[in-house]
Motif scaffolding. Structure first.
Motif, PDB file in Angstrom:
ATOM      1  N   ARG A 229       0.833  -1.207   0.000  1.00 40.79           N
ATOM      2  CA  ARG A 229       0.000   0.000   0.000  1.00 40.79           C
ATOM      3  C   ARG A 229       0.873   1.263   0.000  1.00 40.79           C
ATOM      4  O   ARG A 229       0.493   2.282  -0.585  1.00 40.79           O
ATOM      5  CB  ARG A 229      -0.952  -0.015   1.197  1.00 40.79           C
ATOM      6  CG  ARG A 229      -1.940  -1.170   1.132  1.00 40.79           C
ATOM      7  CD  ARG A 229      -3.087  -1.044   2.112  1.00 40.79           C
ATOM      8  NE  ARG A 229      -3.921  -2.229   2.062  1.00 40.79           N
ATOM      9  CZ  ARG A 229      -4.822  -2.479   1.126  1.00 40.79           C
ATOM     10  NH1 ARG A 229      -4.998  -1.598   0.141  1.00 40.79           N
ATOM     11  NH2 ARG A 229      -5.541  -3.580   1.151  1.00 40.79           N
ATOM     12  N   ARG A 232       1.972   1.736  -3.550  1.00 40.44           N
ATOM     13  CA  ARG A 232       0.897   2.374  -4.305  1.00 40.44           C
ATOM     14  C   ARG A 232       0.804   3.859  -3.978  1.00 40.44           C
ATOM     15  O   ARG A 232       0.615   4.697  -4.868  1.00 40.44           O
ATOM     16  CB  ARG A 232      -0.426   1.667  -4.000  1.00 40.44           C
ATOM     17  CG  ARG A 232      -1.671   2.389  -4.498  1.00 40.44           C
ATOM     18  CD  ARG A 232      -1.624   2.658  -5.992  1.00 40.44           C
ATOM     19  NE  ARG A 232      -1.798   1.449  -6.765  1.00 40.44           N
ATOM     20  CZ  ARG A 232      -1.639   1.383  -8.087  1.00 40.44           C
ATOM     21  NH1 ARG A 232      -1.263   2.466  -8.758  1.00 40.44           N
ATOM     22  NH2 ARG A 232      -1.810   0.251  -8.732  1.00 40.44           N
ATOM     23  N   GLU A 305      -2.693  -4.749  -9.060  1.00 37.97           N
ATOM     24  CA  GLU A 305      -3.662  -4.602  -7.973  1.00 37.97           C
ATOM     25  C   GLU A 305      -5.050  -4.945  -8.507  1.00 37.97           C
ATOM     26  O   GLU A 305      -5.720  -4.113  -9.119  1.00 37.97           O
ATOM     27  CB  GLU A 305      -3.626  -3.176  -7.416  1.00 37.97           C
ATOM     28  CG  GLU A 305      -4.505  -2.970  -6.204  1.00 37.97           C
ATOM     29  CD  GLU A 305      -4.418  -1.550  -5.666  1.00 37.97           C
ATOM     30  OE1 GLU A 305      -5.009  -1.284  -4.600  1.00 37.97           O
ATOM     31  OE2 GLU A 305      -3.767  -0.700  -6.313  1.00 37.97           O
TER      32      GLU A 305
END
Length: 396
Positions: A229, A232, A305
């Motif tokens: 995360r 990202r 993802e």
């Protein structure tokens, strides 16, 4: 005085001054043993004594040394700083005013006196004047060769304070010469990952190649640690590009020359195992995969993802001649969930590029996935590369 004797005396004086200069900052007592009249060493010893004790009777030698140093050389900032420490030792308001006056004078005498800058930074920190704290650090970092080594750890630790982090970001955006080395230092500092991401996002520019390398390094480090995360977040904060027109896969046709791992292809570059985008007879490009005999591993990978649901994976594979026996496959597996394999495509035998596809399902526990090209080298003596092209993941 003979010439030889004069030369020996001159050399002794130069050596004495050199030794005193070497030790006056870090070991002033040794410098004074070599050169008792060294004003700089006397000033630094005075500052050391003043810093080590607040007892009035113990401060008297510090004051005497500082005054003596100033009589010998009236422009020594360390001596003025020592007097500031002495006057401020009693903690009274009057003493603090006198201490600040002397420290500001020491700063005017020389901005290269790092201890003065740190005292002033601490003074302003106690009063909540954060911009002035950063200004003092900035001065010390710009004027001292030892500043980065000594001050970077302090500044990194201080960045945990939100007020200091904000002022630090403002200064780093102006790109002082120490900003990029400090950004590199932050990679080694014991900072929370979220704070590191925040500092990078607000101070680095991906258009500057060296800074882009830092961003990519941090993304790869987070990916290796399973912090997908945060990968990202960095990718999106720096606007490093959306997926190509081929849904979910970036550069699935291998036509683009720039890859930004891990959301772009990360290609192996070892002598015995490598992958590269190569021009094909039809003018397009495909991913060439090579593994020497006895070699095996990941030739390419890309982080994707996919939300939970049903998908299909398809790709064009070059044929796998029986004589070569080089194995290549394309696989999707969970980046988390113990690396659960979701689907594996393998090429069929034949002589041309052939398209292979299969369906798979992403479970709830699989927030990020690795799209991986695996290969096993051919039998001894066989050569050649295998090719993969037009990789597509589509929702069913």
């Amino acid at each position: 005085m003979t010439g030889a004797f004069a030369t020996a005396v001159a050399f002794a004086i130069v050596l004495q001054v050199s030794i005193a200069g070497e030790y006056r900052s870090t070991r002033p007592t040794l410098a004074l043993a070599v050169a008792p009249g060294d004003a700089e060493a006397r000033a630094r010893l005075a500052a050391t004594l003043a810093r080590q004790t607040h007892a009035p009777e113990a401060l008297e030698p510090a004051m005497a040394l500082a005054h003596d140093a100033l009589r010998r050389s009236p422009l020594i900032p360390a001596a003025v700083r020592a007097l500031g420490l002495v006057y401020g030792a009693d903690g009274s308001d009057e003493g603090q005013v006198s201490a600040l006056t002397h420290m500001k004078l020491a700063e005017r005498l020389s901005r290269r006196d790092q201890a003065t800058q740190l005292w002033l930074a601490e003074h302003h920190l106690r009063r909540g004047n954060i911009p002035e704290v950063i200004r003092q650090f900035d001065i010390a970092l710009r004027t001292s060769l030892r500043g980065q080594r000594d001050l970077f750890p302090l500044l990194a630790a201080a960045a945990s304070d939100e007020r200091i982090a904000e002022a630090l970001v403002t200064r780093m955006r102006a790109k002082p010469h120490w900003a990029f080395p400090f950004a590199r230092h932050l990679l080694r500092a014991p900072l929370p990952n979220e704070l590191l991401v925040s500092l990078y996002q607000r101070t680095l520019d991906p258009k500057i190649p060296a800074e882009m390398e830092l961003i990519q390094f941090l993304m790869q480090r987070f990916a290796s640690a399973g912090e997908y995360r945060l990968v990202r977040q960095l990718h999106d904060d720096f606007d490093l590009g959306a997926n190509s027109s081929r849904e979910f896969v970036r550069n699935g046709s291998f036509e683009e020359s720039t890859n930004i791992p891990p959301f772009g292809w990360d290609l192996a570059q070892e002598p015995e195992l490598w992958a590269a985008s190569e021009r094909q007879p039809d003018g397009g490009k495909a991913l060439g995969v090579f593994a020497a005999a006895g070699s095996a591993g990941e030739a390419a990978r890309q982080l994707v993802e996919l939300s939970p649901g049903s998908y299909s994976l398809s790709a064009d594979f070059s044929s796998v001649p029986t004589a070569s026996n080089q194995y290549v496959d394309l696989q999707v597996r969970c980046a988390e969930a113990n690396g659960l394999k979701l689907v594996t495509l393998t090429p069929a035998s034949g002589t041309d590029m052939r398209r292979v596809s299969d369906r798979f399902t992403v479970p709830q526990s699989c927030a990020f996935q690795w799209l991986v090209v695996n290969t096993v080298g051919p039998e001894a003596g066989a050569t050649g590369s295998r090719y993969i092209d037009d990789v597509v993941i589509a929702r069913e």
